[in-house]
Write a protein that holds these residues in place. Structure first.
Motif, PDB file in Angstrom:
ATOM      1  N   VAL A  50      -4.752  17.239   6.221  1.00 54.31           N
ATOM      2  CA  VAL A  50      -5.707  18.193   6.594  1.00 54.31           C
ATOM      3  C   VAL A  50      -6.869  18.420   5.513  1.00 54.31           C
ATOM      4  O   VAL A  50      -6.403  18.441   4.345  1.00 54.31           O
ATOM      5  N   VAL A  51      -7.919  18.546   5.798  1.00 52.15           N
ATOM      6  CA  VAL A  51      -9.127  19.115   4.823  1.00 52.15           C
ATOM      7  C   VAL A  51      -9.169  20.608   5.446  1.00 52.15           C
ATOM      8  O   VAL A  51      -9.419  20.694   6.569  1.00 52.15           O
ATOM      9  N   MET A  52      -9.412  21.556   4.718  1.00 56.75           N
ATOM     10  CA  MET A  52      -9.318  22.935   5.040  1.00 56.75           C
ATOM     11  C   MET A  52     -10.253  23.744   4.143  1.00 56.75           C
ATOM     12  O   MET A  52     -10.351  23.423   3.068  1.00 56.75           O
ATOM     13  N   ASP A  53     -11.095  24.592   4.887  1.00 57.65           N
ATOM     14  CA  ASP A  53     -11.927  25.645   4.150  1.00 57.65           C
ATOM     15  C   ASP A  53     -11.735  26.665   4.848  1.00 57.65           C
ATOM     16  O   ASP A  53     -12.031  27.140   5.879  1.00 57.65           O
ATOM     17  N   ALA A  54     -11.249  27.697   3.957  1.00 55.35           N
ATOM     18  CA  ALA A  54     -10.941  28.993   4.057  1.00 55.35           C
ATOM     19  C   ALA A  54     -11.895  30.081   3.733  1.00 55.35           C
ATOM     20  O   ALA A  54     -12.379  30.111   2.442  1.00 55.35           O
ATOM     21  N   SER A  55     -12.701  30.810   4.430  1.00 57.82           N
ATOM     22  CA  SER A  55     -14.068  31.298   4.267  1.00 57.82           C
ATOM     23  C   SER A  55     -14.132  32.675   4.896  1.00 57.82           C
ATOM     24  O   SER A  55     -13.596  32.976   5.990  1.00 57.82           O
ATOM     25  N   PRO A  56     -14.938  33.679   4.346  1.00 56.64           N
ATOM     26  CA  PRO A  56     -15.151  34.985   4.985  1.00 56.64           C
ATOM     27  C   PRO A  56     -16.486  34.851   5.578  1.00 56.64           C
ATOM     28  O   PRO A  56     -16.731  36.133   6.079  1.00 56.64           O
ATOM     29  N   ASN A 111     -17.077  16.417  11.176  1.00 58.72           N
ATOM     30  CA  ASN A 111     -18.042  15.452  11.653  1.00 58.72           C
ATOM     31  C   ASN A 111     -17.194  14.157  11.081  1.00 58.72           C
ATOM     32  O   ASN A 111     -17.312  13.108  11.502  1.00 58.72           O
ATOM     33  N   TYR A 112     -17.401  14.077   9.539  1.00 63.32           N
ATOM     34  CA  TYR A 112     -17.146  13.007   8.798  1.00 63.32           C
ATOM     35  C   TYR A 112     -15.524  12.716   8.694  1.00 63.32           C
ATOM     36  O   TYR A 112     -15.231  11.349   8.946  1.00 63.32           O
ATOM     37  N   PHE A 113     -14.736  13.606   8.394  1.00 57.86           N
ATOM     38  CA  PHE A 113     -13.607  13.244   8.492  1.00 57.86           C
ATOM     39  C   PHE A 113     -12.474  13.060   9.370  1.00 57.86           C
ATOM     40  O   PHE A 113     -11.519  12.418   9.594  1.00 57.86           O
ATOM     41  N   VAL A 114     -12.732  13.844  10.490  1.00 55.34           N
ATOM     42  CA  VAL A 114     -11.837  13.807  11.879  1.00 55.34           C
ATOM     43  C   VAL A 114     -11.971  12.166  12.473  1.00 55.34           C
ATOM     44  O   VAL A 114     -10.843  11.650  12.540  1.00 55.34           O
ATOM     45  N   PRO A 115     -13.009  11.734  12.382  1.00 57.52           N
ATOM     46  CA  PRO A 115     -12.920  10.123  12.894  1.00 57.52           C
ATOM     47  C   PRO A 115     -12.178   9.300  11.937  1.00 57.52           C
ATOM     48  O   PRO A 115     -11.857   8.389  12.296  1.00 57.52           O
ATOM     49  N   ARG A 116     -12.160   9.749  10.792  1.00 59.47           N
ATOM     50  CA  ARG A 116     -11.499   8.871   9.822  1.00 59.47           C
ATOM     51  C   ARG A 116      -9.789   9.246   9.518  1.00 59.47           C
ATOM     52  O   ARG A 116      -9.403   8.778   8.572  1.00 59.47           O
ATOM     53  N   GLY A 117      -9.581  10.044  10.552  1.00 60.10           N
ATOM     54  CA  GLY A 117      -8.018  10.392  10.620  1.00 60.10           C
ATOM     55  C   GLY A 117      -7.357  11.254   9.834  1.00 60.10           C
ATOM     56  O   GLY A 117      -6.151  11.561   9.431  1.00 60.10           O
ATOM     57  N   TYR A 118      -8.319  12.469   9.573  1.00 58.44           N
ATOM     58  CA  TYR A 118      -8.010  13.631   9.113  1.00 58.44           C
ATOM     59  C   TYR A 118      -8.056  14.902  10.282  1.00 58.44           C
ATOM     60  O   TYR A 118      -8.959  14.796  11.008  1.00 58.44           O
ATOM     61  N   ALA A 119      -7.442  16.010  10.193  1.00 54.27           N
ATOM     62  CA  ALA A 119      -7.687  17.337  10.817  1.00 54.27           C
ATOM     63  C   ALA A 119      -8.613  18.116   9.848  1.00 54.27           C
ATOM     64  O   ALA A 119      -8.454  17.988   8.641  1.00 54.27           O
ATOM     65  N   PHE A 120      -9.276  18.810  10.495  1.00 54.84           N
ATOM     66  CA  PHE A 120     -10.113  19.822   9.699  1.00 54.84           C
ATOM     67  C   PHE A 120      -9.691  21.282  10.258  1.00 54.84           C
ATOM     68  O   PHE A 120      -9.662  21.222  11.402  1.00 54.84           O
ATOM     69  N   VAL A 121      -9.302  22.077   9.224  1.00 56.52           N
ATOM     70  CA  VAL A 121      -9.063  23.408   9.706  1.00 56.52           C
ATOM     71  C   VAL A 121     -10.026  24.275   9.082  1.00 56.52           C
ATOM     72  O   VAL A 121     -10.131  24.307   7.790  1.00 56.52           O
ATOM     73  N   GLY A 122     -10.708  25.466   9.863  1.00 59.55           N
ATOM     74  CA  GLY A 122     -11.370  26.438   9.269  1.00 59.55           C
ATOM     75  C   GLY A 122     -10.861  27.839   9.380  1.00 59.55           C
ATOM     76  O   GLY A 122     -10.550  28.166  10.618  1.00 59.55           O
ATOM     77  N   VAL A 123     -10.546  28.378   8.387  1.00 54.49           N
ATOM     78  CA  VAL A 123      -9.683  29.692   8.458  1.00 54.49           C
ATOM     79  C   VAL A 123     -10.492  30.818   7.991  1.00 54.49           C
ATOM     80  O   VAL A 123     -11.316  30.857   7.132  1.00 54.49           O
ATOM     81  N   ASP A 124     -10.372  31.681   8.953  1.00 55.96           N
ATOM     82  CA  ASP A 124     -11.081  32.985   8.823  1.00 55.96           C
ATOM     83  C   ASP A 124     -10.250  33.834   7.921  1.00 55.96           C
ATOM     84  O   ASP A 124      -9.029  34.308   8.557  1.00 55.96           O
ATOM     85  N   LEU A 125     -10.880  34.290   6.728  1.00 53.53           N
ATOM     86  CA  LEU A 125     -10.073  35.173   5.895  1.00 53.53           C
ATOM     87  C   LEU A 125      -9.622  36.599   6.401  1.00 53.53           C
ATOM     88  O   LEU A 125     -10.326  36.848   7.281  1.00 53.53           O
ATOM     89  N   ALA A 126      -8.588  37.200   6.004  1.00 50.00           N
ATOM     90  CA  ALA A 126      -8.233  38.267   6.710  1.00 50.00           C
ATOM     91  C   ALA A 126      -9.198  39.375   6.802  1.00 50.00           C
ATOM     92  O   ALA A 126     -10.393  39.314   5.883  1.00 50.00           O
ATOM     93  N   ALA A 142       2.807  22.923  14.224  1.00 50.94           N
ATOM     94  CA  ALA A 142       1.908  21.758  13.731  1.00 50.94           C
ATOM     95  C   ALA A 142       2.575  20.567  13.805  1.00 50.94           C
ATOM     96  O   ALA A 142       2.757  19.821  12.586  1.00 50.94           O
ATOM     97  N   THR A 143       3.080  20.037  14.679  1.00 52.52           N
ATOM     98  CA  THR A 143       3.579  18.734  14.654  1.00 52.52           C
ATOM     99  C   THR A 143       2.779  17.493  14.496  1.00 52.52           C
ATOM    100  O   THR A 143       3.384  16.571  14.403  1.00 52.52           O
ATOM    101  N   TRP A 144       1.590  17.707  14.530  1.00 45.41           N
ATOM    102  CA  TRP A 144       0.542  16.608  14.360  1.00 45.41           C
ATOM    103  C   TRP A 144       0.442  16.328  13.141  1.00 45.41           C
ATOM    104  O   TRP A 144      -0.495  15.388  12.703  1.00 45.41           O
ATOM    105  N   THR A 145       0.767  16.906  11.961  1.00 41.56           N
ATOM    106  CA  THR A 145       0.363  16.851  10.532  1.00 41.56           C
ATOM    107  C   THR A 145       1.598  16.635   9.766  1.00 41.56           C
ATOM    108  O   THR A 145       2.658  17.025   9.924  1.00 41.56           O
ATOM    109  N   ASN A 146       1.055  15.691   8.739  1.00 45.53           N
ATOM    110  CA  ASN A 146       2.184  15.339   7.525  1.00 45.53           C
ATOM    111  C   ASN A 146       2.297  16.623   6.613  1.00 45.53           C
ATOM    112  O   ASN A 146       2.977  16.736   5.604  1.00 45.53           O
ATOM    113  N   GLY A 147       1.510  17.671   6.612  1.00 43.69           N
ATOM    114  CA  GLY A 147       1.381  18.861   5.938  1.00 43.69           C
ATOM    115  C   GLY A 147       0.620  18.591   4.681  1.00 43.69           C
ATOM    116  O   GLY A 147       0.091  19.592   3.942  1.00 43.69           O
ATOM    117  N   ARG A 148       0.380  17.412   4.491  1.00 39.52           N
ATOM    118  CA  ARG A 148      -0.717  17.083   2.950  1.00 39.52           C
ATOM    119  C   ARG A 148      -1.904  17.955   3.398  1.00 39.52           C
ATOM    120  O   ARG A 148      -2.805  17.499   4.171  1.00 39.52           O
TER     121      ARG A 148
END
Length: 657
Positions: A97-103, A134-149, A194-200
């Protein structure tokens, strides 16, 4: 740190008696048989765009944080929007997973084009800001965008770098690793795993987003393998204050109100009060700042860290990366660094192609375990001139030594010399809040009442300053309050990025380039940029500020006794700058730096006692390099007003784009 190991395909061959290889036909058959196995033997070095972005899975989950910040009696849930390739799950393979947590996903936008998330009628994310999905999902990564509290579709309140902010992202990493619960809706009871990820997971983000990456890494959460903080805060006190001197006319309560959702605004008045009460404009360090200091927890960091920073960033100043970098180094954390001449700018907008390639290789190495050699390359990339980059095997470079220089009186009062020998005497200045560093540096060889300056002779060899400088000042003020500024100046002509311009060193062009796959609702194509430059006669390359009333402790400022001398050490912003042959190195000490710190309640005249004043600079080559660079003579520039960039723009108290 523990490394994942790339999967190496075994070379399977059939044992065949050599006598059976008598004919060329059999030999050719054997070669054809061996070819696929030989190809599989080479370990992968790069992820390829082999998965469909158009058919990627787009889903949203709400992760239980275990906290009830808004006080409604139920545990707060944070929204995480996910884009992931569909094919690996169907084939029984898990993805990182590539993750960007943002307000900023709804209120303000991300990137140079201020993109926000958009959703379809079912509430599934259509456009994810920036190019990461756009870039990493085709390369076998998931992207997760988190809305901060407290932002966009998440519960809770915005607490500006505190435990709720950090838990917003940490809870998602826990869920990705099977340690937390998530739901298919904000209020529903149906859980999802999240059965689809290895957690990294690798976290990335600029400014507040990158700050969250720093804070989550400082918890030591398992599963977070790497972070890429871009112009990120490492201690929130240092965002609002500089050793007791207030930097902005707002506080974290103002910032929370800027990004919070309508739902949070209706329920979070108590949190706003707590933020305001805990951050007095006195500059005193309070428990609120201790909670938001990630540097103190650097020993907990398990993730590798790839830092990107503009050396002329006057929003999130380079002190943040400098103290974070040094703390990580003490704890043996794997690190990489990019330093640009820009202000608060993402590398995607000043060195796009190289950035995407480097980021790709970094994530491949850290999250997929590919041995692509990036860990054996130079640690630091540094922009020496606009679009001209050099590398450094280590940073600061091997051979860098803290070297103490002393100011000394000159032939004219107010303009002294800077060298290795201690001196005595006194120089004075009167605080003038209408002036700042560009005004001081424009008259380095001319006495003016609002500053005192000290210069080397023109250098006979280049002199490189690499790291964090400190300036110790012994001073006597005529009033009960006084602020100090210390700046380092490269006096000499150059072409630099115009960091004081609104765009902070870049110009946005009209053409677009594409970085990944697109859909009708989410384009991978972005406006190109170019360096915006300025021809100058001087460059302020490091600065630091302090309130003299906090000389003894940041915990509590005290009124000064007029006529009594006090000693205080100012920590300057980290940098990597070469003062070239023929230029002069200047140290300027003054009061209020207009537009960058707030003035004290008085306008004191300050006497600087030279015997108790010094500059400790990280020089590559140390004292020997300084002696070498100041031996002999070169042409001295004629005195007069010099030209630099415009006055630094008044910075907002919003650590975003």
């Amino acid at each position: 740190m523990p490394k994942s190991t790339p999967v190496r395909a075994p070379l399977h061959t059939r044992r065949i008696p050599w006598r059976a290889l008598a004919t060329a036909a059999v030999a050719a058959l054997l070669a054809a048989f061996l070819a696929p196995a030989a190809a599989q033997a080479a370990p992968p070095r790069e992820s390829r765009p082999i998965y469909s972005y158009a058919h990627a899975v787009r889903e949203s989950v709400w992760v239980d944080t275990g906290l009830d910040e808004d006080g409604d009696g139920t545990s707060d849930r944070v929204a995480a929007d996910i884009v992931r390739p569909a094919e690996p799950a169907r084939e029984g393979r898990k993805v990182p997973v590539v993750m960007d947590a943002s307000p900023y996903y709804s209120c303000c936008g991300r990137g140079n084009e201020s993109q926000v998330k958009t959703y379809d009628a079912s509430g599934h994310v259509v456009r994810m800001p920036l190019f990461y999905d756009n870039y990493f999902v085709p390369r076998g990564y998931a992207f997760v965008g988190v809305d901060l509290a407290g932002t966009n579709r998440s519960d809770g309140c915005v607490d500006v770098g505190g435990r709720f902010d950090i838990q917003s992202a940490k809870a998602v990493i826990d869920w990705l690793n099977g340690r937390a619960r998530a739901y298919t809706s904000r209020t529903g009871t149906r859980t999802v795993k999240a059965t689809w990820t290895n957690g990294r997971t690798g976290m990335i983000g600029k400014s507040w987003d990158g700050t969250i990456a720093n804070g989550v890494a400082a918890t030591g959460v398992q599963g977070l393998r790497t972070i890429v903080p871009i112009s990120a805060i490492s201690s929130w006190y240092d965002y609002y204050f500089a050793q007791g001197a207030p930097l902005y006319d707002g506080g974290p309560d103002d910032l929370a109100g800027y990004v919070e959702s309508d739902a949070a605004r209706a329920h979070c008045a108590a949190e706003q009060r707590r933020l305001a009460d805990g951050s007095p404009r006195s500059g005193d360090w309070t428990p609120l700042w201790t909670e938001r200091d990630y540097v103190k927890d650097a020993a907990k960091v398990r993730a590798s860290v790839f830092v990107a920073q503009g050396m002329q960033d006057l929003n999130v100043r380079t002190k943040h990366f400098g103290q974070w970098w040094d703390a990580l180094a003490k704890n043996g954390v794997e690190r990489k660094l990019w330093l640009s001449q820009t202000g608060h700018v993402d590398p995607f907008d000043y060195r796009r192609g190289a950035w995407v390639d480097t980021l790709h290789r970094w994530f491949d190495h850290e999250l997929l375990g590919y041995d692509n050699g990036i860990d054996r390359e130079p640690t630091a990339d540094i922009e020496r001139h606009p679009d001209q980059w050099v590398t450094s095997a280590t940073w600061p470079p091997t051979g860098t030594r803290a070297t103490t220089l002393h100011p000394a009186p000159g032939a004219v009062s107010g303009v002294g010399t800077l060298g290795p020998r201690p001196a005595t005497g006194t120089e004075t200045f009167t605080d003038d809040p209408k002036l700042g560093e560009t005004d001081w540096a424009a008259h380095p060889t001319t006495p003016t009442p609002e500053k005192t300056g000290f210069l080397t002779a023109p250098l006979t060899h280049d002199l490189r300053v690499s790291g964090t400088s400190q300036v110790t000042v012994t001073a006597t003020a005529t009033t009960a309050s006084a602020h100090l500024s210390a700046v380092l100046v490269d006096v000499g002509p150059d072409t630099i990025r115009d960091y004081a311009d609104d765009a902070e060193g870049i110009t946005t062009l009209e053409n677009r380039t594409c970085w990944g796959a697109s859909t009708p609702g989410d384009s991978a194509c972005y406006l190109e940029t170019a360096a915006k430059t300025a021809d100058v006669d001087y460059t302020v390359f490091s600065r630091g500020w302090a309130d003299l009333g906090h000389y003894a402790s940041l915990a509590k400022g005290v009124p000064l006794t007029p006529g009594r001398s006090y000693t205080m050490t100012l920590t300057l912003a980290a940098t990597d700058h070469v003062v070239p042959r023929g230029h002069r190195l200047a140290l300027i000490i003054a009061g209020t730096d207009r537009g960058l710190i707030d003035p004290p309640s008085t306008k004191p005249t300050v006497a600087v006692e030279l015997a108790g004043t010094s500059a400790r600079l990280p020089l590559v080559g140390g004292a020997q390099a300084f002696a070498h660079a100041t031996t002999g003579t070169t042409t001295t520039p004629a005195p007069g007003r010099l030209k630099g960039v415009g006055a630094p723009r008044t910075t907002s108290h919003i650590p975003g784009d």
